[in-house]
Write a protein that holds these residues in place. Structure first.
Motif, PDB file in Angstrom:
ATOM      1  N   ILE A  72       0.103   0.762  -4.961  1.00 44.68           N
ATOM      2  CA  ILE A  72      -0.481   1.812  -5.796  1.00 44.68           C
ATOM      3  C   ILE A  72      -1.278   2.774  -4.921  1.00 44.68           C
ATOM      4  CG2 ILE A  72      -2.210   2.267  -7.586  1.00 44.68           C
ATOM      5  CD1 ILE A  72      -1.460  -0.352  -8.892  1.00 44.68           C
ATOM      6  N   LEU A  73      -2.030   2.205  -3.979  1.00 43.14           N
ATOM      7  CA  LEU A  73      -2.856   3.022  -3.094  1.00 43.14           C
ATOM      8  C   LEU A  73      -2.032   3.760  -2.058  1.00 43.14           C
ATOM      9  CD1 LEU A  73      -5.741   0.414  -2.630  1.00 43.14           C
ATOM     10  CD2 LEU A  73      -5.869   2.565  -3.910  1.00 43.14           C
ATOM     11  N   VAL A  74      -1.090   3.031  -1.454  1.00 45.30           N
ATOM     12  CA  VAL A  74      -0.267   3.625  -0.402  1.00 45.30           C
ATOM     13  C   VAL A  74       0.503   4.838  -0.924  1.00 45.30           C
ATOM     14  CG1 VAL A  74       1.734   3.233   1.074  1.00 45.30           C
ATOM     15  CG2 VAL A  74      -0.070   1.506   0.936  1.00 45.30           C
ATOM     16  N   LYS A  75       1.025   4.701  -2.134  1.00 44.40           N
ATOM     17  CA  LYS A  75       1.801   5.803  -2.715  1.00 44.40           C
ATOM     18  C   LYS A  75       0.987   7.085  -2.831  1.00 44.40           C
ATOM     19  CE  LYS A  75       3.804   3.292  -6.055  1.00 44.40           C
ATOM     20  NZ  LYS A  75       4.291   3.014  -7.431  1.00 44.40           N
ATOM     21  N   LYS A  76      -0.324   6.929  -2.958  1.00 46.30           N
ATOM     22  CA  LYS A  76      -1.192   8.104  -3.111  1.00 46.30           C
ATOM     23  C   LYS A  76      -1.882   8.483  -1.799  1.00 46.30           C
ATOM     24  CE  LYS A  76      -0.593   8.440  -7.576  1.00 46.30           C
ATOM     25  NZ  LYS A  76      -0.058   9.653  -8.232  1.00 46.30           N
ATOM     26  N   ASN A  77      -1.456   7.862  -0.711  1.00 42.94           N
ATOM     27  CA  ASN A  77      -2.063   8.114   0.594  1.00 42.94           C
ATOM     28  C   ASN A  77      -3.549   7.779   0.646  1.00 42.94           C
ATOM     29  OD1 ASN A  77       0.248   9.149   1.990  1.00 42.94           O
ATOM     30  ND2 ASN A  77       0.053  10.955   0.676  1.00 42.94           N
ATOM     31  N   LEU A  78      -3.918   6.753  -0.085  1.00 49.37           N
ATOM     32  CA  LEU A  78      -5.310   6.302  -0.027  1.00 49.37           C
ATOM     33  C   LEU A  78      -5.349   5.048   0.837  1.00 49.37           C
ATOM     34  CD1 LEU A  78      -6.338   6.716  -3.765  1.00 49.37           C
ATOM     35  CD2 LEU A  78      -6.901   8.214  -1.839  1.00 49.37           C
ATOM     36  N   LYS A  79      -6.404   4.918   1.613  1.00 49.80           N
ATOM     37  CA  LYS A  79      -6.487   3.755   2.485  1.00 49.80           C
ATOM     38  C   LYS A  79      -6.713   2.486   1.675  1.00 49.80           C
ATOM     39  CE  LYS A  79      -7.534   6.057   6.727  1.00 49.80           C
ATOM     40  NZ  LYS A  79      -8.496   6.419   7.773  1.00 49.80           N
ATOM     41  N   VAL A  80      -6.093   1.416   2.147  1.00 52.99           N
ATOM     42  CA  VAL A  80      -6.185   0.141   1.438  1.00 52.99           C
ATOM     43  C   VAL A  80      -7.420  -0.603   1.937  1.00 52.99           C
ATOM     44  CG1 VAL A  80      -5.053  -2.059   1.013  1.00 52.99           C
ATOM     45  CG2 VAL A  80      -3.683   0.040   1.237  1.00 52.99           C
ATOM     46  N   THR A  81      -8.429  -0.654   1.101  1.00 51.15           N
ATOM     47  CA  THR A  81      -9.642  -1.376   1.503  1.00 51.15           C
ATOM     48  C   THR A  81      -9.864  -2.561   0.570  1.00 51.15           C
ATOM     49  OG1 THR A  81     -11.138  -0.124   0.079  1.00 51.15           O
ATOM     50  CG2 THR A  81     -10.681   0.784   2.259  1.00 51.15           C
ATOM     51  N   HIS A  82     -10.632  -3.506   1.082  1.00 49.00           N
ATOM     52  CA  HIS A  82     -10.960  -4.685   0.310  1.00 49.00           C
ATOM     53  C   HIS A  82     -11.588  -4.282  -1.031  1.00 49.00           C
ATOM     54  CE1 HIS A  82     -13.065  -8.903   0.378  1.00 49.00           C
ATOM     55  NE2 HIS A  82     -12.145  -8.805  -0.546  1.00 49.00           N
ATOM     56  N   GLN A  83     -12.515  -3.332  -0.964  1.00 50.98           N
ATOM     57  CA  GLN A  83     -13.215  -2.887  -2.171  1.00 50.98           C
ATOM     58  C   GLN A  83     -12.259  -2.319  -3.220  1.00 50.98           C
ATOM     59  OE1 GLN A  83     -13.986  -2.408   0.947  1.00 50.98           O
ATOM     60  NE2 GLN A  83     -16.200  -2.307   1.311  1.00 50.98           N
ATOM     61  N   ARG A  84     -11.333  -1.497  -2.766  1.00 50.68           N
ATOM     62  CA  ARG A  84     -10.385  -0.900  -3.713  1.00 50.68           C
ATOM     63  C   ARG A  84      -9.479  -1.945  -4.333  1.00 50.68           C
ATOM     64  NH1 ARG A  84      -9.105   4.642  -0.295  1.00 50.68           N
ATOM     65  NH2 ARG A  84     -10.923   5.755  -1.120  1.00 50.68           N
ATOM     66  N   LEU A  85      -9.067  -2.901  -3.513  1.00 48.82           N
ATOM     67  CA  LEU A  85      -8.195  -3.936  -4.061  1.00 48.82           C
ATOM     68  C   LEU A  85      -8.948  -4.771  -5.092  1.00 48.82           C
ATOM     69  CD1 LEU A  85      -6.302  -5.017  -0.842  1.00 48.82           C
ATOM     70  CD2 LEU A  85      -5.373  -3.756  -2.788  1.00 48.82           C
ATOM     71  N   LEU A  86     -10.224  -5.038  -4.823  1.00 46.94           N
ATOM     72  CA  LEU A  86     -11.014  -5.790  -5.797  1.00 46.94           C
ATOM     73  C   LEU A  86     -11.136  -5.028  -7.109  1.00 46.94           C
ATOM     74  CD1 LEU A  86     -13.901  -7.347  -3.707  1.00 46.94           C
ATOM     75  CD2 LEU A  86     -12.457  -8.547  -5.353  1.00 46.94           C
ATOM     76  N   ILE A  87     -11.439  -3.761  -7.005  1.00 46.89           N
ATOM     77  CA  ILE A  87     -11.569  -2.949  -8.212  1.00 46.89           C
ATOM     78  C   ILE A  87     -10.268  -2.977  -9.010  1.00 46.89           C
ATOM     79  CG2 ILE A  87     -11.778  -0.570  -9.065  1.00 46.89           C
ATOM     80  CD1 ILE A  87     -13.748  -0.071  -6.729  1.00 46.89           C
ATOM     81  N   LEU A  88      -9.167  -2.714  -8.319  1.00 47.19           N
ATOM     82  CA  LEU A  88      -7.884  -2.687  -9.019  1.00 47.19           C
ATOM     83  C   LEU A  88      -7.531  -4.048  -9.602  1.00 47.19           C
ATOM     84  CD1 LEU A  88      -5.780  -0.402  -6.663  1.00 47.19           C
ATOM     85  CD2 LEU A  88      -6.513   0.092  -9.003  1.00 47.19           C
ATOM     86  N   SER A  89      -7.797  -5.083  -8.834  1.00 45.54           N
ATOM     87  CA  SER A  89      -7.380  -6.391  -9.317  1.00 45.54           C
ATOM     88  C   SER A  89      -8.197  -6.825 -10.528  1.00 45.54           C
ATOM     89  CB  SER A  89      -7.423  -7.411  -8.175  1.00 45.54           C
ATOM     90  OG  SER A  89      -8.448  -8.336  -8.331  1.00 45.54           O
ATOM     91  N   LEU A  90      -9.480  -6.463 -10.559  1.00 48.00           N
ATOM     92  CA  LEU A  90     -10.292  -6.817 -11.729  1.00 48.00           C
ATOM     93  C   LEU A  90      -9.904  -5.999 -12.952  1.00 48.00           C
ATOM     94  CD1 LEU A  90     -13.712  -7.336  -9.977  1.00 48.00           C
ATOM     95  CD2 LEU A  90     -12.395  -9.052 -11.234  1.00 48.00           C
TER      96      LEU A  90
END
Lengths: 144, 144
Positions: free
Chosen positions: A13-31
């Motif tokens: 989801i992040l890669v498709k939008k050229n956003l860097k994949v960070t631990h914080q973002r993955l946590l937000i998305l996963s929750l």
DNA sequence: CTTCATGCAAAAAATTTGCATTTTG
DNA sequence: CAAAATGCAAATTTTTTGCATGAAG
């Protein structure tokens, strides 16, 4: 991250939008994916369980960029803080006025557009407020 | 207050709910009635033209009590501050994503409830986002 | 003359910003 | 390495509260 599959899914989801994949973002998305709809405070509370040192500012910034990128969608509800969900095509929700739970509805909302002539339509957002089946007994009890 | 008729109409709204009729409340109601949908800041800006010394706290308190009493209704819109309107039976709105104007829609929204079985329904809230007819030309120009 | 509403100032809550540091690609 | 994201603290914005004063019924 629970497993590889969900990690890849969220990462994409992040890669498709050229956003860097960070631990914080993955946590937000996963929750958000796990709970469906969360507001900023709920998100912060749940994240800090696993990851105590995240900054609230980071959550605000990320929610904001993910909204701009169409990854998330905001759900503004009467009498409650704005919730965020993963973007999907459907935008119909049922909100229980007793327990405040939100359910996604897979209903066809286009029927409201019959005879609509005020302009061109980009999206239709439907909120149905009521009492969910689980709360129905509690109410009947109160009344009797 | 422009005239006696509108004064009586707005006054009655308050009297029916056992709320005291104050200059401030009449101003709030009359502006919301005149403009249809206003957020706190718009309301404050417009009120202070006629009545420069009203307190923002008074506006917040009054909006809050009028919501509790069902006199006003809140309209939460994506990407904008919550707007307030006089309560009516209809809750369908069209929001122009270009000029941000909000139009009340007199459409039948009950069709979304066909086959709905998640609980009992208290109200249905419909927001349609799009481009109004007035803004349509501006958009076409941009694209060409 | 009693109750409720107002306005002020202060407090609390929510959100945003700047910047040094760290992480990602 | 360069670009972007993080975290912190401070600044800003938004909303709420307490209380003395004033207005409404």
């Amino acid at each position: 991250m629970k497993n590889k599959v969900s990690y890849e899914f969220l990462k994409n989801i992040l890669v498709k939008k050229n956003l860097k994949v960070t631990h914080q973002r993955l946590l937000i998305l996963s929750l958000i994916r796990q709970f469906g709809h969360l507001d900023i405070d709920e998100l912060y509370a749940k994240i800090t369980v696993d990851y105590p040192y995240i900054s609230l500012a980071t959550i605000y910034k990320n929610i904001s960029t993910m909204l701009e990128n169409g990854i998330l969608n905001e759900v503004k509800i009467g009498g409650a803080k704005t919730k965020y969900e993963l973007s999907t095509n459907s935008h119909a929700h049922f909100i229980c006025i007793q327990c405040k739970k939100i359910e996604d509805l897979d209903i066809n909302v286009d029927c409201v557009l019959d005879n609509f002539n005020k302009g061109s339509v980009a999206s239709v957002n439907v909120l149905i407020y009521g009492t969910c089946n689980a709360c129905q007994p509690k109410i009947s009890k109160k009344l009797s």
